[in-house]
Write a protein that holds these residues in place. Structure first.
Motif, short mmCIF file in Angstrom:
data_model
loop_
_atom_site.label_atom_id
_atom_site.label_comp_id
_atom_site.label_asym_id
_atom_site.label_seq_id
_atom_site.Cartn_x
_atom_site.Cartn_y
_atom_site.Cartn_z
N ARG A 8 0.80 -1.11 0.07
CA ARG A 8 -0.12 0.05 0.01
C ARG A 8 0.98 1.28 -0.02
O ARG A 8 1.90 1.22 0.83
N ARG A 9 0.56 2.25 -0.65
CA ARG A 9 1.19 3.35 -0.63
C ARG A 9 1.35 4.04 0.71
O ARG A 9 0.46 4.01 1.52
N PRO A 10 2.87 4.38 1.16
CA PRO A 10 3.12 4.77 2.44
C PRO A 10 2.58 6.00 2.89
O PRO A 10 2.45 6.71 1.84
N ASP A 11 2.71 6.41 4.19
CA ASP A 11 2.61 7.43 4.81
C ASP A 11 3.56 7.97 5.63
O ASP A 11 4.23 6.86 6.14
N ASP A 12 4.03 9.22 5.79
CA ASP A 12 4.92 9.66 6.73
C ASP A 12 4.23 10.13 7.98
O ASP A 12 3.87 11.37 7.62
N TRP A 13 4.43 9.75 8.94
CA TRP A 13 3.42 10.27 10.26
C TRP A 13 4.21 11.39 11.01
O TRP A 13 3.79 11.80 12.16
N HIS A 14 5.26 12.10 10.40
CA HIS A 14 6.11 12.86 11.10
C HIS A 14 7.09 13.55 10.05
O HIS A 14 8.06 12.84 10.04
N LEU A 15 6.89 14.63 9.40
CA LEU A 15 7.85 15.17 8.41
C LEU A 15 7.75 16.69 8.60
O LEU A 15 7.03 17.52 8.87
N LEU A 27 10.06 18.90 -0.77
CA LEU A 27 8.82 18.34 -1.25
C LEU A 27 8.87 16.99 -2.08
O LEU A 27 8.32 15.96 -1.84
N PRO A 28 9.41 17.31 -3.28
CA PRO A 28 9.48 16.17 -4.31
C PRO A 28 9.79 14.73 -3.73
O PRO A 28 9.45 13.91 -4.30
N GLU A 29 10.83 15.01 -2.87
CA GLU A 29 11.65 13.80 -2.34
C GLU A 29 10.51 12.79 -1.50
O GLU A 29 10.60 11.77 -1.75
N THR A 30 9.57 13.60 -0.85
CA THR A 30 8.55 12.83 -0.06
C THR A 30 7.27 12.38 -0.92
O THR A 30 6.88 11.52 -0.97
N ALA A 31 7.01 13.48 -1.82
CA ALA A 31 5.72 13.21 -2.54
C ALA A 31 6.00 11.97 -3.57
O ALA A 31 4.98 11.70 -4.22
N ARG A 32 7.41 11.57 -4.11
CA ARG A 32 7.55 10.60 -4.95
C ARG A 32 6.95 9.15 -4.40
O ARG A 32 6.52 8.58 -5.15
N HIS A 33 7.10 9.09 -3.18
CA HIS A 33 6.83 7.86 -2.54
C HIS A 33 5.65 7.73 -1.58
O HIS A 33 5.12 6.55 -1.40
N PHE A 34 5.57 8.71 -0.87
CA PHE A 34 4.32 8.79 0.09
C PHE A 34 3.05 9.49 -0.28
O PHE A 34 3.06 10.60 -1.06
N GLY A 35 2.01 8.92 0.22
CA GLY A 35 0.58 9.54 -0.05
C GLY A 35 0.31 10.60 0.79
O GLY A 35 -0.24 11.50 0.39
N ARG A 36 0.73 10.58 1.91
CA ARG A 36 0.35 11.49 2.79
C ARG A 36 1.35 11.93 4.00
O ARG A 36 2.36 10.86 4.13
N ALA A 37 1.54 12.99 4.40
CA ALA A 37 2.45 13.21 5.64
C ALA A 37 1.81 14.06 6.71
O ALA A 37 1.12 15.16 6.34
N PHE A 292 3.81 -1.17 9.19
CA PHE A 292 4.63 -0.21 9.78
C PHE A 292 4.62 0.98 9.01
O PHE A 292 4.41 2.11 9.35
N THR A 293 4.59 0.88 7.58
CA THR A 293 4.74 2.22 6.84
C THR A 293 3.18 2.70 6.23
O THR A 293 3.30 3.72 5.60
N SER A 294 2.36 1.70 6.10
CA SER A 294 1.19 1.95 5.36
C SER A 294 -0.07 1.75 6.16
O SER A 294 -1.02 2.21 5.56
#
Ligand code: DOR
Ligand code: ZN
Length: 346
Positions: A8-15, A27-37, A292-294
């Motif tokens: 499942r596309r991961p999220d970052d719960w602290h960024l 921002l592109p570094e996170t947006a490339r892999h993560f759905g939300r943060a 853990f990630t998603s």
């Protein structure tokens, strides 16, 4: 044989995304892999009100690369002057997903944080009533407490009394770094979660200090002894619902990291998923990486999991990633785990 893994596309719960040229660059570094943060509010000045969070959200959305599907989940920075009615309105409108508690002086731009908890009682009561989580930077700031003990002392002297005094308050212990943090989160029941960073799964305090000081490994809470790193790895790879990824990816330009008074923060947005796949494989837990990630984070925040997926591929040769991200604010060094990475996001 090429190994691959679909999650499942991961999220970052602290960024930390910062603002202006830095935001644009990272921002592109996170947006490339993560759905939300979950976006940290420690800007200068901090994001305190719902109106400030709405404006910051607009700046993030405007900085997104064309076609990126990324949703910033906004937070408010808790001060002793925060208005409970503003918090309620910002949460009920769907804009704000958490409130961030920085004990005053604990870390970067935390001087507007909380000194006297009696002064935020009204806000905490609203949060408990509406189920709005409080993300906690869990370190005491008292000068006499050794920096390596600050998390454990915070749990005993601040967090536990605060939770007992505020029944129903939902709390995320941010970036836990100790076995005491792991144990407290595990025992806390459904209203307590804990984020774990990527870098705290990799480094202990020796990595920062042995053989010369390594400013790019300095962050807060500072990495602790090896036994604590092992406790964090066991927790992250356990699949237990209370533990989820919050990278605390915190960009500072190299000039401010490689400095006589270097800033705290590891920048891991670029290679977090590669590093995590490596760690989970080493622990024989690739089948629990998705939890853990998603999965665990959305469950705690009472949000749906992301609709899409990402595919991780294990390459035969080391997977290349940039050693620095060049932003208009200056270069930002990408966290170096100290070993080659073979997993990459396809
Ligand atoms: O290492 C850290 N960097 N820890 C924090 O708590 C704040 C962050 C930052 O904003 O740079
Ligand atoms: Zn942080």
């Amino acid at each position: 044989m090429t190994q691959s893994l679909t999650l499942r596309r991961p999220d970052d719960w602290h960024l930390h995304l910062r603002d202006g040229a830095m935001l644009q660059g990272v921002l592109p570094e996170t947006a490339r892999h993560f759905g939300r943060a979950i976006i940290m509010p420690n800007l200068v000045p901090p994001v305190v009100t719902g109106a400030q969070a709405a404006a910051y959200r607009d700046r993030i959305l405007a900085a997104l690369p064309e076609g990126a599907a990324f949703e910033p989940l906004m937070t408010l920075y808790l001060t002793e002057d925060t208005d409970p009615a503003d918090v309620r309105a910002a949460a009920e409108s769907g804009l704000v997903k958490a409130v961030k508690l920085y004990p005053a002086g604990a870390t970067t731009n935390s001087h507007s944080g909380v000194r006297n908890f009696d002064r935020v009682r009204g806000v905490l009561e609203v949060m408990a009533e509406i189920g709005l989580p409080m993300c906690v930077h869990g370190e005491v700031t008292t000068a006499e407490i050794d920096i390596f003990d600050r998390e454990a002392v915070f749990i005993d002297t601040v967090l536990d009394p605060l939770r007992r005094a505020t029944p129903g308050l939902r709390v995320v212990m941010e970036h836990i770094t100790t076995e005491e943090g792991v144990a407290y989160a595990r025992a806390g029941g459904p209203d307590l979660g804990a984020t774990i960073t990527t870098h705290h799964l990799i480094i202990n305090r020796n990595h920062i200090l042995v053989g010369g000081i390594k400013p790019h490994y300095y962050c807060l809470p500072v990495a602790k002894r090896e036994k604590h790193r092992l406790a964090l790895r066991a927790a992250a790879t356990s699949g237990e619902g209370c533990f989820f990824l919050g990278t605390d990816s915190a960009p500072h330009v190299d000039a401010l990291k490689e400095h006589a008074c270097g800033c705290a923060g590891c920048f891991t947005a670029t290679n977090t998923m590669s590093i995590l796949a490596h760690v989970f494989e080493e622990e024989g837990a690739l089948d629990r990486l998705e939890a853990f990630t998603s999965l665990n984070g959305p469950a705690f925040y009472r949000l749906p999991v992301n609709p899409g997926t990402i595919r991780l591929v294990k390459h035969e040769t080391a997977h290349a990633y940039p050693s620095k991200i060049i932003t208009e604010a200056g270069p930002v060094t990408v966290f170096d785990p100290g070993f080659p990475l073979f997993w990459g996001v396809a």
